[in-house]
Design a protein around this motif. Structure first.
Motif, mmCIF file in Angstrom:
data_model
loop_
_atom_site.group_PDB
_atom_site.id
_atom_site.type_symbol
_atom_site.label_atom_id
_atom_site.label_comp_id
_atom_site.label_asym_id
_atom_site.label_seq_id
_atom_site.Cartn_x
_atom_site.Cartn_y
_atom_site.Cartn_z
ATOM 1 N N ARG A 94 0.824 -1.322 0.237
ATOM 2 C CA ARG A 94 -0.144 0.075 0.273
ATOM 3 C C ARG A 94 0.770 1.395 0.116
ATOM 4 N NH1 ARG A 94 -5.160 -0.114 1.845
ATOM 5 N NH2 ARG A 94 -5.514 -2.862 1.617
ATOM 6 N N LEU A 95 2.138 1.240 0.652
ATOM 7 C CA LEU A 95 3.137 1.621 0.763
ATOM 8 C C LEU A 95 3.245 3.371 -0.515
ATOM 9 C CD1 LEU A 95 4.985 4.227 2.013
ATOM 10 C CD2 LEU A 95 6.520 2.436 1.513
ATOM 11 N N PRO A 96 3.125 2.582 -2.069
ATOM 12 C CA PRO A 96 3.795 3.326 -2.976
ATOM 13 C C PRO A 96 2.492 4.490 -3.440
ATOM 14 C CG PRO A 96 4.074 1.306 -3.575
ATOM 15 C CD PRO A 96 3.506 1.152 -2.062
ATOM 16 N N VAL A 97 1.304 3.990 -3.053
ATOM 17 C CA VAL A 97 -0.361 5.060 -3.564
ATOM 18 C C VAL A 97 -0.298 6.223 -2.232
ATOM 19 C CG1 VAL A 97 -2.775 5.098 -3.214
ATOM 20 C CG2 VAL A 97 -1.421 2.889 -4.233
ATOM 21 N N THR A 98 0.549 5.893 -0.752
ATOM 22 C CA THR A 98 0.676 6.656 -0.559
ATOM 23 C C THR A 98 1.622 8.052 -0.943
ATOM 24 O OG1 THR A 98 -0.488 5.297 1.402
ATOM 25 C CG2 THR A 98 0.971 7.717 1.813
ATOM 26 N N PRO A 169 -2.621 1.596 -11.088
ATOM 27 C CA PRO A 169 -1.226 1.193 -11.241
ATOM 28 C C PRO A 169 -0.952 1.978 -12.106
ATOM 29 C CG PRO A 169 -2.502 -0.832 -10.108
ATOM 30 C CD PRO A 169 -3.104 0.086 -11.472
ATOM 31 N N ILE A 170 -0.002 2.253 -11.627
ATOM 32 C CA ILE A 170 1.641 2.967 -12.914
ATOM 33 C C ILE A 170 1.328 2.159 -14.171
ATOM 34 C CG2 ILE A 170 2.948 4.701 -13.230
ATOM 35 C CD1 ILE A 170 3.267 6.306 -11.106
ATOM 36 N N GLY A 171 1.594 0.889 -13.441
ATOM 37 C CA GLY A 171 2.315 0.155 -14.262
ATOM 38 C C GLY A 171 1.747 -0.152 -15.581
ATOM 39 N N SER A 173 -1.815 1.685 -16.738
ATOM 40 C CA SER A 173 -1.723 2.965 -17.262
ATOM 41 C C SER A 173 -1.627 4.342 -16.355
ATOM 42 C CB SER A 173 -3.651 3.261 -17.655
ATOM 43 O OG SER A 173 -3.628 4.502 -18.496
ATOM 44 N N LEU A 174 -0.235 4.230 -16.854
ATOM 45 C CA LEU A 174 0.102 6.408 -16.722
ATOM 46 C C LEU A 174 -1.006 6.840 -16.670
ATOM 47 C CD1 LEU A 174 2.680 7.853 -15.270
ATOM 48 C CD2 LEU A 174 2.824 7.901 -17.425
ATOM 49 N N ALA A 175 -1.430 7.419 -17.916
ATOM 50 C CA ALA A 175 -3.031 8.242 -17.697
ATOM 51 C C ALA A 175 -3.871 8.082 -17.082
ATOM 52 C CB ALA A 175 -3.303 8.199 -19.850
ATOM 53 N N GLY A 176 -4.332 6.968 -17.037
ATOM 54 C CA GLY A 176 -4.818 6.380 -16.068
ATOM 55 C C GLY A 176 -5.176 6.900 -14.477
ATOM 56 N N ASN A 177 -3.489 6.257 -14.681
ATOM 57 C CA ASN A 177 -3.814 7.110 -12.734
ATOM 58 C C ASN A 177 -3.486 8.552 -12.149
ATOM 59 O OD1 ASN A 177 -0.455 7.396 -11.659
ATOM 60 N ND2 ASN A 177 -1.613 5.947 -10.408
ATOM 61 N N LEU A 178 -2.902 9.405 -13.870
ATOM 62 C CA LEU A 178 -3.000 10.343 -12.789
ATOM 63 C C LEU A 178 -4.615 11.052 -13.505
ATOM 64 C CD1 LEU A 178 0.222 11.551 -15.281
ATOM 65 C CD2 LEU A 178 0.146 11.480 -12.677
ATOM 66 N N GLN A 179 -5.183 10.141 -14.158
ATOM 67 C CA GLN A 179 -6.689 10.971 -14.432
ATOM 68 C C GLN A 179 -6.994 10.519 -12.873
ATOM 69 O OE1 GLN A 179 -9.271 8.856 -16.793
ATOM 70 N NE2 GLN A 179 -9.938 10.801 -17.413
ATOM 71 N N LEU A 180 -6.969 9.714 -12.197
ATOM 72 C CA LEU A 180 -7.587 9.357 -10.716
ATOM 73 C C LEU A 180 -6.519 10.034 -9.727
ATOM 74 C CD1 LEU A 180 -9.008 5.860 -10.921
ATOM 75 C CD2 LEU A 180 -10.272 7.573 -10.906
ATOM 76 N N MET A 181 -6.181 10.343 -9.809
ATOM 77 C CA MET A 181 -4.943 11.438 -8.651
ATOM 78 C C MET A 181 -5.061 13.056 -9.300
ATOM 79 S SD MET A 181 -3.471 8.882 -7.442
ATOM 80 C CE MET A 181 -2.147 9.528 -6.511
ATOM 81 N N VAL A 182 -5.622 13.046 -10.120
ATOM 82 C CA VAL A 182 -5.353 14.579 -9.996
ATOM 83 C C VAL A 182 -6.346 15.107 -9.137
ATOM 84 C CG1 VAL A 182 -7.038 16.765 -11.298
ATOM 85 C CG2 VAL A 182 -5.770 14.767 -12.632
ATOM 86 N N LEU A 183 -8.496 14.411 -8.904
ATOM 87 C CA LEU A 183 -8.906 14.994 -7.937
ATOM 88 C C LEU A 183 -7.812 14.948 -6.183
ATOM 89 C CD1 LEU A 183 -12.986 14.190 -8.715
ATOM 90 C CD2 LEU A 183 -10.967 17.234 -9.044
ATOM 91 N N PRO A 184 -8.272 13.621 -6.232
ATOM 92 C CA PRO A 184 -7.265 13.425 -4.430
ATOM 93 C C PRO A 184 -5.876 14.666 -4.386
ATOM 94 C CG PRO A 184 -6.940 11.912 -5.835
ATOM 95 C CD PRO A 184 -8.075 12.697 -6.625
ATOM 96 N N GLY A 262 -10.858 6.429 -2.599
ATOM 97 C CA GLY A 262 -10.828 5.234 -2.986
ATOM 98 C C GLY A 262 -9.803 4.568 -3.626
ATOM 99 N N LEU A 263 -8.562 5.571 -2.679
ATOM 100 C CA LEU A 263 -7.235 4.986 -2.749
ATOM 101 C C LEU A 263 -6.814 4.124 -1.909
ATOM 102 C CD1 LEU A 263 -6.040 8.348 -3.936
ATOM 103 C CD2 LEU A 263 -6.334 6.785 -5.182
ATOM 104 N N PRO A 264 -6.191 2.925 -2.629
ATOM 105 C CA PRO A 264 -5.359 1.834 -1.800
ATOM 106 C C PRO A 264 -4.480 2.160 -0.932
ATOM 107 C CG PRO A 264 -5.299 1.356 -3.938
ATOM 108 C CD PRO A 264 -5.942 2.424 -4.009
ATOM 109 N N GLY A 265 -4.412 3.330 0.056
ATOM 110 C CA GLY A 265 -3.044 3.528 0.607
ATOM 111 C C GLY A 265 -2.990 3.081 1.551
#
Length: 318
Positions: A94-98, A169-171, A173-184, A262-265
Motif C-alpha cells: 500500500r505504501l507506493p499509493v500514499t 497502478p502506474i504500471g 496505465s500512466l494516463a489512467g493513474n494520473l487522471q484518477l489522482m487529479v482530484l485527491p 477510494g485509494l488503496p494506500g
C-alpha cells in the motif's frame, strides 16, 4: 554535512524508540482479552489459544515488547490474524499509493506557490497579490476532506470531467493513474498552497530589501535574474522548513482523502485495520509513519546546508 547527519542519529533513534513504546503500549493496555477483542465472540477456544500464543499474551509485558521490537528491527511485524498475510508485505503493497499521493501533492503545491510567492512579493499590493491573498484565506480555512467533497460534487458529478473514485497502478496505465489522482491531489494541495505562498512571500519581501539585492539592481541585472537567482534561494529556508512540517499534517490528510476517493494506500489500510481490529497492523503503520516523518525532518535539516553555505561551517551550525 555528514557530521550534522551523524549528530542527528541519536535523536532520531530516541524518537523512534519512544514511538515504538507508545504504539506497543496503546495496544497492550487495551481493556479485556486482546485475543478475544481481535477475533470476536465467535472465536473458539482453540483459535483464542493460537492468537494468545502468537501475540505473546502468556509472557510478561517487557518480554513481549523486546521481542516485538527485535522482530520489527528485522522487518517482521507479525501476520494478520484474519488473512495470514505478513504485516510488512501488506504495508509495502500500500505504501507506493500514499507516497505517490504525497509526492504529487507537494510537487503541485510548490509549482503553484513558488511563482505566486515570488511575483506577489515583487508586485506587492498589486491586483494579483490582493486576489492571491484573499483566495489563500478561503482555501486555508477549508479542511482537505471538505475540499475533496466539493471537488467530487462539482468536478466529478456535476461537470463529469473526472472520475470520482478508483485507482489504476502506474504500471497498468500512466494516463489512467494520473487522471484518477487529479482530484485527491488537488484536495490536498489547495490547502498547502496558501501556507507555502504566505511563507515565501513574507521571506521574499524581506530579502528584496537587503543590500545585495539593491546592489544587483544597481548593476542593471534583469528582474528575473534578481528574483530567481539572487532572492529566491536565501528566501527559501523557511519554505523548506514549512514543507517538512506540513508533511506530518499531509499524512493525516491523506488518510481521509484516500478513504474519500477510494485509494488503496496506508490511510485506507489503517481504517480497515481499525474496523477489523488488526492491532498488529495498526502498530506497524504508526511506526512506519513515524519513521517517514523523522526521515523527512532529517532531510530538511540537510537541505539547509545545501541552501545556505554558511551552515556548512560546523562551528556556526553549532
Amino acid at each position: 554535512m555528514w557530521r550534522r547527519l551523524l549528530r542527528g542519529v541519536p535523536a532520531v533513534a530516541g524518537v523512534l524508540l519512544a514511538v515504538s513504546m507508545i504504539s506497543f503500549a496503546l495496544v497492550a493496555f487495551l481493556p479485556g482479552d486482546l485475543a478475544l477483542v481481535m477475533l470476536g465472540d465467535s472465536a473458539t477456544p482453540e483459535t483464542l489459544a493460537i492468537a494468545r500464543r502468537e501475540l505473546g499474551l502468556d509472557r510478561p509485558l517487557h518480554e513481549r515488547y523486546l521481542q516485538w521490537l527485535g522482530n520489527a528491527l528485522q522487518g517482521d511485524f507479525g501476520r494478520s490474524l484474519r488473512s495470514g498475510e505478513p504485516v510488512t508485505e501488506a504495508i509495502l503493497a500500500r505504501l507506493p499509493v500514499t507516497l505517490e499521493l504525497m509526492l504529487l501533492t507537494i510537487t503541485l503545491a510548490l509549482l503553484l506557490s513558488i511563482p505566486l510567492g515570488v511575483w506577489t512579493a515583487y508586485r506587492r499590493e498589486g491586483w494579483i497579490d490582493r486576489v492571491a491573498m484573499s483566495l489563500s484565506l478561503v482555501f486555508l480555512s477549508m479542511p482537505s476532506f471538505l475540499m475533496g467533497v466539493l471537488l467530487v460534487y462539482f468536478v466529478a458529478l456535476q461537470l463529469q470531467w473526472l472520475p470520482a473514485t478508483g485507482f489504476i497502478p502506474i504500471g497498468e496505465s500512466l494516463a489512467g493513474n494520473l487522471q484518477l489522482m487529479v482530484l485527491p491531489v488537488l484536495a490536498l494541495a489547495l490547502h498547502d498552497v496558501p501556507i507555502y505562498l504566505r511563507v515565501l512571500r513574507s521571506e521574499m519581501i524581506q530579502t528584496l530589501q537587503q543590500n545585495f539585492i539593491l546592489l544587483a539592481r544597481g548593476m542593471g541585472l534583469p528582474v528575473a535574474t534578481i528574483l530567481v537567482r539572487n532572492a529566491l534561494r536565501p528566501a527559501s529556508l523557511n519554505l523548506v522548513t514549512t514543507v517538512g512540517l506540513t508533511i506530518g499534517r499531509l499524512l493525516g490528510g491523506a488518510l481521509t482523502i484516500e478513504v474519500l476517493f477510494g485509494l488503496p494506500g496506508l490511510g485506507q489500510l489503517l481504517v480497515e485495520s481499525v474496523y477489523q481490529k488488526e492491532y498488529q497492523m495498526m502498530q506497524a503503520i504508526v511506526l512506519f509513519v513515524a519513521i517517514g516523518f523523522v526521515a523527512i525532518n532529517l532531510l530538511v535539516d540537510l537541505l539547509y546546508v545545501l541552501l545556505d553555505p554558511r551552515l556548512r561551517d560546523d562551528r556556526m551550525a553549532s
